[in-house]
Design a protein around this motif. Sequence first.
Motif, PDB file in Angstrom:
ATOM      1  N   MET A 134       0.859  -1.192  -0.043  1.00 59.46           N
ATOM      2  CA  MET A 134       0.020   0.037  -0.039  1.00 59.46           C
ATOM      3  C   MET A 134       0.795   1.251   0.046  1.00 59.46           C
TER       4      MET A 134
ATOM      5  N   GLY B   9      -0.323   4.022  -2.892  1.00 56.51           N
ATOM      6  CA  GLY B   9      -0.360   5.330  -2.413  1.00 56.51           C
ATOM      7  C   GLY B   9       0.050   6.290  -3.435  1.00 56.51           C
TER       8      GLY B   9
ATOM      9  N   MET C 123      -1.320   6.391  -7.034  1.00 55.42           N
ATOM     10  CA  MET C 123      -2.653   6.536  -6.850  1.00 55.42           C
ATOM     11  C   MET C 123      -2.616   8.207  -7.062  1.00 55.42           C
TER      12      MET C 123
ATOM     13  N   GLY D 292     -18.906   8.081   4.356  1.00 56.27           N
ATOM     14  CA  GLY D 292     -18.274   8.731   3.034  1.00 56.27           C
ATOM     15  C   GLY D 292     -16.805   7.908   3.098  1.00 56.27           C
TER      16      GLY D 292
ATOM     17  N   LEU E  10     -14.596   4.759   2.339  1.00 54.29           N
ATOM     18  CA  LEU E  10     -14.875   3.228   1.835  1.00 54.29           C
ATOM     19  C   LEU E  10     -13.836   2.347   2.094  1.00 54.29           C
ATOM     20  N   HIS E  11     -12.759   2.885   2.780  1.00 61.41           N
ATOM     21  CA  HIS E  11     -11.288   2.034   2.967  1.00 61.41           C
ATOM     22  C   HIS E  11     -11.600   1.292   4.090  1.00 61.41           C
ATOM     23  N   ASP E  12     -11.214   0.034   3.909  1.00 65.80           N
ATOM     24  CA  ASP E  12     -11.326  -0.869   5.067  1.00 65.80           C
ATOM     25  C   ASP E  12     -10.250  -1.635   5.516  1.00 65.80           C
ATOM     26  N   ILE E  13      -9.164  -1.627   4.602  1.00 67.11           N
ATOM     27  CA  ILE E  13      -8.134  -2.599   4.902  1.00 67.11           C
ATOM     28  C   ILE E  13      -7.347  -2.425   6.278  1.00 67.11           C
ATOM     29  N   GLY E  14      -7.324  -0.984   6.458  1.00 64.73           N
ATOM     30  CA  GLY E  14      -6.875  -0.741   7.915  1.00 64.73           C
ATOM     31  C   GLY E  14      -7.531  -0.965   8.914  1.00 64.73           C
TER      32      GLY E  14
ATOM     33  N   SER F 212     -13.014   4.746  12.338  1.00 63.26           N
ATOM     34  CA  SER F 212     -11.912   4.562  11.529  1.00 63.26           C
ATOM     35  C   SER F 212     -12.308   5.623  10.258  1.00 63.26           C
TER      36      SER F 212
ATOM     37  N   LEU G 141     -10.151   7.584   6.639  1.00 61.40           N
ATOM     38  CA  LEU G 141      -8.688   7.436   5.994  1.00 61.40           C
ATOM     39  C   LEU G 141      -8.714   8.804   5.007  1.00 61.40           C
TER      40      LEU G 141
ATOM     41  N   THR H  74      -8.928  13.061   4.632  1.00 59.55           N
ATOM     42  CA  THR H  74      -9.342  14.213   5.287  1.00 59.55           C
ATOM     43  C   THR H  74     -10.467  14.693   5.054  1.00 59.55           C
TER      44      THR H  74
ATOM     45  N   ALA I 246      -4.973   7.008   8.956  1.00 58.57           N
ATOM     46  CA  ALA I 246      -3.850   7.910   8.586  1.00 58.57           C
ATOM     47  C   ALA I 246      -4.077   9.506   8.666  1.00 58.57           C
TER      48      ALA I 246
ATOM     49  N   ALA J  36      -5.358   5.835  18.522  1.00 58.28           N
ATOM     50  CA  ALA J  36      -4.317   4.913  18.263  1.00 58.28           C
ATOM     51  C   ALA J  36      -3.889   5.029  16.602  1.00 58.28           C
ATOM     52  N   GLU J  37      -2.733   4.774  16.779  1.00 56.54           N
ATOM     53  CA  GLU J  37      -1.929   5.104  15.416  1.00 56.54           C
ATOM     54  C   GLU J  37      -2.230   3.794  14.583  1.00 56.54           C
ATOM     55  N   ASP J  38      -1.956   2.618  14.994  1.00 62.71           N
ATOM     56  CA  ASP J  38      -2.222   1.477  14.249  1.00 62.71           C
ATOM     57  C   ASP J  38      -2.784   0.223  15.280  1.00 62.71           C
TER      58      ASP J  38
HETATM   59 CO1  B1M Z   1      -7.921   5.505  -1.092  1.00 59.40          CO
HETATM   60  N1  B1M Z   1      -6.812   7.241  -0.632  1.00 59.40           N
HETATM   61  N2  B1M Z   1      -9.191   6.734  -2.073  1.00 59.40           N
HETATM   62  N3  B1M Z   1      -8.212   4.000  -1.762  1.00 59.40           N
HETATM   63  N4  B1M Z   1      -6.215   4.759  -0.636  1.00 59.40           N
HETATM   64  C1  B1M Z   1      -5.791   7.002   0.113  1.00 59.40           C
HETATM   65  C2  B1M Z   1      -6.072   7.106   1.842  1.00 59.40           C
HETATM   66  C3  B1M Z   1      -4.750   8.371   0.040  1.00 59.40           C
HETATM   67  C4  B1M Z   1      -3.565   8.721   0.966  1.00 59.40           C
HETATM   68  C5  B1M Z   1      -4.075   7.839  -1.319  1.00 59.40           C
HETATM   69  C6  B1M Z   1      -3.198   9.075  -2.026  1.00 59.40           C
HETATM   70  O1  B1M Z   1      -3.863   9.578  -2.887  1.00 59.40           O
HETATM   71  N5  B1M Z   1      -2.131   9.225  -1.764  1.00 59.40           N
HETATM   72  C7  B1M Z   1      -5.679   9.395  -0.373  1.00 59.40           C
HETATM   73  C8  B1M Z   1      -6.211  10.255   0.661  1.00 59.40           C
HETATM   74  C9  B1M Z   1      -5.760  11.653   0.626  1.00 59.40           C
HETATM   75  C10 B1M Z   1      -6.310  12.498   1.637  1.00 59.40           C
HETATM   76  O2  B1M Z   1      -7.670  12.489   1.864  1.00 59.40           O
HETATM   77  N6  B1M Z   1      -5.636  13.308   2.268  1.00 59.40           N
HETATM   78  C11 B1M Z   1      -6.951   8.650  -0.970  1.00 59.40           C
HETATM   79  C12 B1M Z   1      -7.951   8.915  -1.919  1.00 59.40           C
HETATM   80  C13 B1M Z   1      -7.737  10.393  -2.353  1.00 59.40           C
HETATM   81  C14 B1M Z   1      -9.183   8.141  -2.213  1.00 59.40           C
HETATM   82  C15 B1M Z   1     -10.216   8.654  -3.252  1.00 59.40           C
HETATM   83  C16 B1M Z   1     -10.907   9.774  -3.071  1.00 59.40           C
HETATM   84  C17 B1M Z   1      -9.723   8.185  -4.666  1.00 59.40           C
HETATM   85  C18 B1M Z   1     -10.781   8.787  -5.763  1.00 59.40           C
HETATM   86  O3  B1M Z   1     -11.482   8.266  -5.900  1.00 59.40           O
HETATM   87  N7  B1M Z   1     -10.174   9.560  -6.551  1.00 59.40           N
HETATM   88  C19 B1M Z   1     -11.278   7.515  -3.092  1.00 59.40           C
HETATM   89  C20 B1M Z   1     -12.244   7.738  -2.057  1.00 59.40           C
HETATM   90  C21 B1M Z   1     -13.186   6.501  -1.753  1.00 59.40           C
HETATM   91  C22 B1M Z   1     -13.933   6.996  -0.593  1.00 59.40           C
HETATM   92  O4  B1M Z   1     -13.559   6.404   0.669  1.00 59.40           O
HETATM   93  N8  B1M Z   1     -15.081   7.759  -0.301  1.00 59.40           N
HETATM   94  C23 B1M Z   1     -10.268   6.169  -2.555  1.00 59.40           C
HETATM   95  C24 B1M Z   1     -10.789   5.002  -2.894  1.00 59.40           C
HETATM   96  C25 B1M Z   1      -9.812   3.946  -2.634  1.00 59.40           C
HETATM   97  C26 B1M Z   1     -10.032   2.585  -2.994  1.00 59.40           C
HETATM   98  C27 B1M Z   1     -11.740   2.054  -2.880  1.00 59.40           C
HETATM   99  C28 B1M Z   1      -9.769   2.390  -4.433  1.00 59.40           C
HETATM  100  C29 B1M Z   1      -9.025   1.729  -2.050  1.00 59.40           C
HETATM  101  C30 B1M Z   1      -9.743   0.975  -0.661  1.00 59.40           C
HETATM  102  C31 B1M Z   1     -10.064  -0.305  -0.794  1.00 59.40           C
HETATM  103  C32 B1M Z   1     -10.395  -0.782   0.551  1.00 59.40           C
HETATM  104  O5  B1M Z   1     -10.037  -0.459   1.551  1.00 59.40           O
HETATM  105  N9  B1M Z   1     -11.067  -1.980   0.513  1.00 59.40           N
HETATM  106  C33 B1M Z   1      -8.023   2.642  -1.737  1.00 59.40           C
HETATM  107  C34 B1M Z   1      -6.883   2.412  -1.066  1.00 59.40           C
HETATM  108  C35 B1M Z   1      -6.336   1.100  -1.204  1.00 59.40           C
HETATM  109  C36 B1M Z   1      -5.847   3.315  -0.658  1.00 59.40           C
HETATM  110  C37 B1M Z   1      -4.464   3.338  -0.249  1.00 59.40           C
HETATM  111  C38 B1M Z   1      -3.451   3.290  -1.354  1.00 59.40           C
HETATM  112  C39 B1M Z   1      -4.092   2.197   0.880  1.00 59.40           C
HETATM  113  C40 B1M Z   1      -4.934   2.227   2.314  1.00 59.40           C
HETATM  114  C41 B1M Z   1      -4.750   1.237   2.889  1.00 59.40           C
HETATM  115  O6  B1M Z   1      -5.184   0.199   2.928  1.00 59.40           O
HETATM  116  N10 B1M Z   1      -3.535   1.302   3.674  1.00 59.40           N
HETATM  117  C42 B1M Z   1      -4.239   4.852   0.473  1.00 59.40           C
HETATM  118  C43 B1M Z   1      -2.603   5.345   0.339  1.00 59.40           C
HETATM  119  C44 B1M Z   1      -1.965   4.838   1.546  1.00 59.40           C
HETATM  120  O7  B1M Z   1      -2.326   4.605   2.766  1.00 59.40           O
HETATM  121  N11 B1M Z   1      -0.578   4.502   1.290  1.00 59.40           N
HETATM  122  C45 B1M Z   1      -5.409   5.621  -0.022  1.00 59.40           C
HETATM  123  C46 B1M Z   1      -2.861   0.284   4.483  1.00 59.40           C
HETATM  124  C47 B1M Z   1      -3.643   0.311   5.803  1.00 59.40           C
HETATM  125  C48 B1M Z   1      -3.011  -0.947   6.583  1.00 59.40           C
HETATM  126  O8  B1M Z   1      -3.292   1.281   6.516  1.00 59.40           O
HETATM  127  O9  B1M Z   1      -5.590   2.295   6.191  1.00 59.40           O
HETATM  128  O10 B1M Z   1      -3.809   3.421   6.956  1.00 59.40           O
HETATM  129  P1  B1M Z   1      -4.282   2.280   6.890  1.00 59.40           P
HETATM  130  O11 B1M Z   1      -4.587   1.807   8.369  1.00 59.40           O
HETATM  131  C49 B1M Z   1      -3.684   1.700   9.383  1.00 59.40           C
HETATM  132  C50 B1M Z   1      -3.864   3.245  10.299  1.00 59.40           C
HETATM  133  O12 B1M Z   1      -4.277   4.179   9.455  1.00 59.40           O
HETATM  134  C51 B1M Z   1      -4.728   2.840  11.289  1.00 59.40           C
HETATM  135  O13 B1M Z   1      -4.109   1.363  11.556  1.00 59.40           O
HETATM  136  C52 B1M Z   1      -4.145   0.801  10.545  1.00 59.40           C
HETATM  137  C53 B1M Z   1      -3.199  -0.410  10.480  1.00 59.40           C
HETATM  138  O14 B1M Z   1      -1.847   0.172  10.845  1.00 59.40           O
HETATM  139  N12 B1M Z   1      -6.024   2.755  11.642  1.00 59.40           N
HETATM  140  C54 B1M Z   1      -6.483   2.884  13.005  1.00 59.40           C
HETATM  141  C55 B1M Z   1      -7.136   2.999  10.586  1.00 59.40           C
HETATM  142  N13 B1M Z   1      -8.259   2.920  11.054  1.00 59.40           N
HETATM  143  C56 B1M Z   1      -7.860   2.914  12.560  1.00 59.40           C
HETATM  144  C57 B1M Z   1      -8.859   2.820  13.562  1.00 59.40           C
HETATM  145  C58 B1M Z   1      -8.378   3.048  14.726  1.00 59.40           C
HETATM  146  C59 B1M Z   1      -6.967   2.960  15.046  1.00 59.40           C
HETATM  147  C60 B1M Z   1      -6.117   2.932  13.892  1.00 59.40           C
HETATM  148  O15 B1M Z   1      -9.229   2.860  16.030  1.00 59.40           O
HETATM  149  C61 B1M Z   1     -10.778   3.232  15.887  1.00 59.40           C
END
Ligand code: B1M
Length: 208
Positions: A45, A49, A52, A98, A100-104, A146, A148, A150, A177, A193-195
């Motif tokens: 990821m 990221g 993307m 709003g 749709l992210h669910d991996i984290g 959760s 993801l 802004t 994030a 929590a961060e993760d």
């Molecule tokens: Co989206 N996405 N995405 N995306 N996506 C990001 C988040 C982004 C940073 C990518 C980028 O542009 N660089 C960016 C956000 C920018 C911002 O807001 N600042 C972004 C964007 C812009 C978008 C769309 C708007 C894109 C578009 O349509 N043009 C769109 C919005 C959809 C929506 O939600 N309405 C969108 C869509 C998607 C997909 C659907 C294609 C897909 C999600 C699929 C899915 O989840 N089933 C997707 C993905 C995969 C990502 C990235 C690449 C990976 C996210 C991920 O799974 N990371 C992401 C970029 C990145 O993170 N590198 C990105 C791995 C995961 C293990 O980490 O989710 O951070 P994370 O979770 C961590 C911590 O955050 C924390 O613990 C987890 C484990 O360590 N955590 C918690 C999370 N929830 C927690 C809750 C807690 C505690 C900790 O307590 C309750």
Amino acid sequence: EEILKEITDLVVEGEDEEVPKVVQKALDAGIDANVILREGLVTAMDVVGPRMASGDMYVPEVLMCADAMRAGLEILNPILAEGDNASLGKIIIGSVEGDLHDIGKNLVAMMLESSGFEVIDIGINQSTPRFEMAIEEHDPDIVALSALLTTTMPALKETTKALKEKGYRSKILVGGAPVDQAYADEIGADGYAEDGAGAVVCSKQLLN
Ligand code: B1M
């Protein structure tokens, strides 16, 4: 390790049939499940990221990556979840409206579950009324939110405020994030929590 790099590449390529096979191969080779998770799956990821953001990858491709990641996680889940079964408390978790992210979120849920919490995952894109319904049905000790994006941080704030105003006994834990401790404090959440590992520590503290 070569095989971890192979897993990362396969996830980036969205190879949802190959990923589980290679994850299994890595396990068979004696690599720790946590290492496979962190250095094989999650690293993908970090590649996806930026691609993307720069427009080198589009949503359908990223969805395929997410599916490939999920397929790999399914192999690791039973191993990572080998914890104790005593319930430390009940937690409802979901991604806010709003979002749709669910991996984290799924990872956090998995870690909480494997640490002994009972976890009810209500899924993605959950509005405040949906959280309220779930709280009224399950009476959880903690509600974990959760976010993801802004652009969904305001929803995180709205839901947190609304649940607080209703006076539920549940503590509210937030993460994702773009969220940090300062924001959690600002919106009146009980914990941040961060993760996944942090979520476990924080949840234990909240119930003490
Ligand atoms: Co989206 N996405 N995405 N995306 N996506 C990001 C988040 C982004 C940073 C990518 C980028 O542009 N660089 C960016 C956000 C920018 C911002 O807001 N600042 C972004 C964007 C812009 C978008 C769309 C708007 C894109 C578009 O349509 N043009 C769109 C919005 C959809 C929506 O939600 N309405 C969108 C869509 C998607 C997909 C659907 C294609 C897909 C999600 C699929 C899915 O989840 N089933 C997707 C993905 C995969 C990502 C990235 C690449 C990976 C996210 C991920 O799974 N990371 C992401 C970029 C990145 O993170 N590198 C990105 C791995 C995961 C293990 O980490 O989710 O951070 P994370 O979770 C961590 C911590 O955050 C924390 O613990 C987890 C484990 O360590 N955590 C918690 C999370 N929830 C927690 C809750 C807690 C505690 C900790 O307590 C309750």
